[in-house]
Design a protein around this motif. Structure first.
Motif, short mmCIF file in Angstrom:
data_model
loop_
_atom_site.label_atom_id
_atom_site.label_comp_id
_atom_site.label_asym_id
_atom_site.label_seq_id
_atom_site.Cartn_x
_atom_site.Cartn_y
_atom_site.Cartn_z
N ALA A 86 16.75 -15.23 10.40
CA ALA A 86 16.27 -13.87 10.67
C ALA A 86 17.39 -13.06 11.31
O ALA A 86 18.17 -13.56 12.12
CB ALA A 86 15.06 -13.91 11.60
N GLY A 87 17.47 -11.79 10.92
CA GLY A 87 18.54 -10.93 11.43
C GLY A 87 18.34 -10.49 12.86
O GLY A 87 19.30 -10.17 13.57
N ASP A 88 17.07 -10.46 13.32
CA ASP A 88 16.78 -10.02 14.70
C ASP A 88 16.90 -11.21 15.64
O ASP A 88 16.07 -12.13 15.62
CB ASP A 88 15.36 -9.43 14.78
N LEU A 89 17.96 -11.20 16.46
CA LEU A 89 18.20 -12.31 17.36
C LEU A 89 17.34 -12.18 18.61
O LEU A 89 17.28 -11.11 19.22
CB LEU A 89 19.68 -12.36 17.77
N PRO A 90 16.69 -13.27 19.02
CA PRO A 90 15.95 -13.22 20.29
C PRO A 90 16.92 -13.23 21.47
O PRO A 90 18.08 -13.66 21.33
CB PRO A 90 15.11 -14.49 20.26
N PRO A 91 16.49 -12.77 22.64
CA PRO A 91 17.38 -12.82 23.82
C PRO A 91 17.75 -14.26 24.15
O PRO A 91 16.90 -15.14 24.21
CB PRO A 91 16.52 -12.19 24.93
N ALA A 144 11.36 -18.52 2.82
CA ALA A 144 11.41 -17.54 1.73
C ALA A 144 11.33 -16.11 2.27
O ALA A 144 10.80 -15.22 1.59
CB ALA A 144 10.30 -17.80 0.71
N ARG A 145 11.85 -15.89 3.47
CA ARG A 145 11.88 -14.57 4.13
C ARG A 145 10.48 -14.03 4.42
O ARG A 145 10.31 -12.84 4.68
CB ARG A 145 12.65 -13.54 3.30
N ARG A 146 9.46 -14.90 4.38
CA ARG A 146 8.10 -14.45 4.66
C ARG A 146 7.48 -15.36 5.71
O ARG A 146 7.97 -16.44 6.00
CB ARG A 146 7.25 -14.47 3.39
N GLY A 147 6.39 -14.93 6.24
CA GLY A 147 5.66 -15.74 7.18
C GLY A 147 6.20 -15.66 8.59
O GLY A 147 7.08 -14.85 8.92
N ALA A 148 5.68 -16.53 9.44
CA ALA A 148 6.05 -16.52 10.85
C ALA A 148 7.45 -17.10 11.03
O ALA A 148 7.91 -17.95 10.26
CB ALA A 148 5.04 -17.33 11.65
N GLU A 149 8.10 -16.63 12.08
CA GLU A 149 9.43 -17.14 12.40
C GLU A 149 9.32 -18.49 13.10
O GLU A 149 8.41 -18.73 13.89
CB GLU A 149 10.18 -16.16 13.30
#
Length: 617
Positions: A379-384, A423-428
């Motif tokens: 995922a492109g959004d990195l968590p802290p 597949a870029r879908r669903g929960a992280e």
């Protein structure tokens, strides 16, 4: 009021004075020719006074003022074939009696006739300085050998009108040891591999070159090498046998000897190498697989410290992944105990009680672990997380998918550094989990198939290297022998360039006390850090030990080499040309002409005397 308005006021005033005088002397007094003369005197007097009152100016071109000469004071002018005496004489002749001379190289300095000392040649800043110093529109003239590093990038506005006097260096036979690449940390039982870059110029015998590696006065290695045809560059590889260098930190001298070389000062390079008894990082792959091989290969290139890898090829049988030699399992266990960081690829030992930082890679290699296969995309959004700053620049959306993940659920004391979706879908789901509890740091990689990023190359490989580098740095941040220190410095710099101290922590201080010990003395300095946390210090060639007494563990070795890139011939980037003809606009004001006051006084006295002779009041 502008000069044109001033002139118009003088003309109108003079016309009014002439008309008034004509009315008085010709119409009322009826004095005829005598009245005409007295009217003329009054008009002249009033005209001169009006000129002084309005003070108009006149502009004219005059030849430009004295020249400002920029003298190239880089080391290339004093190298073999360089023409420093001619450059010095040329600069003096061009400046003349009233001109100014500035030395330039890495910086701009006032003129003196001492030998060149600058380790680089940059012209743009010197042109900016000369633009402010040029007096009376005088020309700016550059005296150089033309080997200017920023010659192709100087803004045209700075070069416009500047004259170029080029004194190219004479062609002489020369060879240079352009670079030496070695690991700065090596294990005692490892071979020290060195890559040498050599260059040749002029008519030179390239068949009889000798390379020596010395530790102080002791010769460690001597080899004959072939040089490339002149002019040319080539790479040559050397290997120092294990045990040739004792434990500790040492300065190694790499010396090139070539018969007929006219410039020997660029044939010696010095490097700082630390030999350790145990590896700082140990990679254990159990069992051997492709992910472990890629992991060790990339880590060896980016870690900058001793790395050892072991893989189990079958029950009870281990190999050294770097040498492919068989090793006992006891050697693997001893290496794990003494390492500053252990990276485990495979089942078991994930929860081993040890103070050593551990990076566990169980995904895909542990047959007992639950595994979710499929195409998992980061995922492109990195968590802290402590790694977010290091990983923010990675283009995560452009990476090939992972082959699967081991489900890892972070607890309350753990953090997630990277997530992914099927597949870029669903929960992280977590792909990287970290923990720092009771000063025992742990990382767990939940994703499998990251070796595909390396195989793809380009941005994907750089993402893999960024992840490995960030994780390694965090794990070694406080617990390892390679712990991060607030201040680091260049281990080796070329002559004429500063040793730059860099503040690695947050909020660099304004200044700090520095103690630096060189070949002959110990100096105590106060260095100032800029906004980027950099503090350059210029030193003469030699080996120095440095420390900051106010900062714990901030110490090291810095070497200033005799070598400089200025000593060997480089590309000429300037083109000879005359300075544009210069001029200055000189404005002269009416009040600067003393004779106008005299004309006004004489005209008034003449009119008064004439009136007295005619009996007029």
């Amino acid at each position: 009021m502008r000069t044109g308005s001033h002139v118009l006021g003088v003309i109108l005033g003079s016309v009014a004075a002439a008309a008034l005088a004509g009315v008085v002397y010709l119409a009322r007094e009826r004095l005829g020719a005598a009245g005409l003369g007295m009217a003329a005197l009054r008009t002249i007097a009033f005209g001169a006074l009006l000129l002084v009152l309005f003070n108009p100016g006149s502009a004219r071109r005059v030849a430009g003022g004295p020249a400002t000469v920029l003298l190239d004071a880089s080391l290339s002018l004093d190298a073999a074939g360089g023409r420093w005496p001619a450059a010095l004489d040329t600069a003096r002749a061009l400046a003349g009696d009233g001109g100014a001379i500035l030395r330039f190289g890495a910086r701009v300095a006032p003129y003196d006739s001492s030998l060149p000392t600058e380790g680089s040649t940059r012209l743009a800043e010197a042109l900016r300085v000369s633009a402010g110093l040029s007096r009376g529109g005088g020309p700016v003239i550059v005296v150089s050998d033309g080997e200017v590093e920023d010659g192709g990038t100087v803004p045209p506005s700075l070069l416009a009108g500047a004259g170029m006097v080029l004194l190219p260096r004479d062609t002489v036979p020369a060879a240079a040891l352009l670079d030496v690449v070695v690991w700065d940390r090596v294990l005692r039982d490892d071979t020290l591999a060195a890559t040498l870059v050599v260059g040749t110029w002029g008519s030179l015998d390239t068949a009889n070159a000798l390379v020596e590696i010395l530790l102080g006065e002791r010769r460690i290695l001597t080899r004959s090498i072939s040089l490339p045809p002149s002019p040319g560059t080539a790479r040559r590889s050397l290997a120092v046998a294990p045990g040739s260098i004792p434990l500790g930190t040492h300065v190694l001298d790499f010396r090139l000897t070539v018969p007929g070389d006219a410039e020997p000062r660029d044939n010696l390079r010095r490097r700082v190498v630390t030999v350790t008894a145990q590896p700082a990082i140990v990679v254990v792959v159990d069992p051997a697989d492709i992910e472990g091989r890629f992991l060790l290969s990339e880590l060896s290139q980016i870690a900058g410290t001793g790395v050892r890898g072991y893989a189990r090829v079958q029950a009870g049988q281990w190999v050294d992944m770097l040498t492919q030699g068989l090793v006992d399992e006891g050697v693997v266990l001893a290496a794990r105990r003494n390492a500053a960081l252990v990276i485990l690829r495979g089942p078991g030992s994930q929860n081993a009680e040890t103070s050593t930082p551990v990076w566990h890679w169980p995904a895909g290699s542990d047959p007992t672990a639950e595994f979710f296969d499929g195409d998992w995309y980061p995922a492109g959004d990195l968590p802290p997380s402590p790694l977010a700053g290091r990983l923010a620049a990675v283009e995560w959306d452009s990476l090939p998918p992972l082959t699967g993940i081991v489900p890892v659920i972070p607890t309350g004391v753990e953090w997630t550094g990277l997530t992914g979706r099927l597949a870029r879908r669903g929960a992280e789901r977590a792909l990287l989990v970290g923990r720092d509890s009771s000063r025992r740091r742990r990382l767990t990689t939940a994703g499998a198939g990251m070796w595909r990023w390396v195989l793809r190359g380009g941005a994907a490989r750089e993402a893999y290297r960024a992840l490995v580098a960030a994780g390694t740095d965090w794990l070694l941040g406080t617990d390892g022998i390679s712990r991060a220190v607030p201040i680091v410095a260049n281990s080796a710099v070329a002559r004429g360039l500063p040793v730059t101290f860099r503040w690695t922590g947050p909020s660099p201080p304004d200044s700090l006390a520095l103690m630096i010990t060189g070949p002959d003395s110990t100096r105590h300095l106060t260095v100032s850090f800029d906004a980027a946390g950099l503090a350059p210090v210029s030193l003469e060639p030699g080996v120095y030990t440095w420390s900051f007494p106010e900062v714990r563990a901030a110490q090291g070795i810095a070497v200033v080499e005799e070598f400089s890139d200025e000593f060997h011939p480089r590309t000429v980037t300037l083109v000879a040309g005359e300075a544009a003809s210069s001029f200055a606009l000189v404005v002269r004001r009416a009040r600067e002409n003393w004779w106008l006051f005299l004309v006004a006084a004489l005209a008034l006295l003449g009119e008064w005397g004439w009136r007295q002779r005619r009996g007029l009041p």
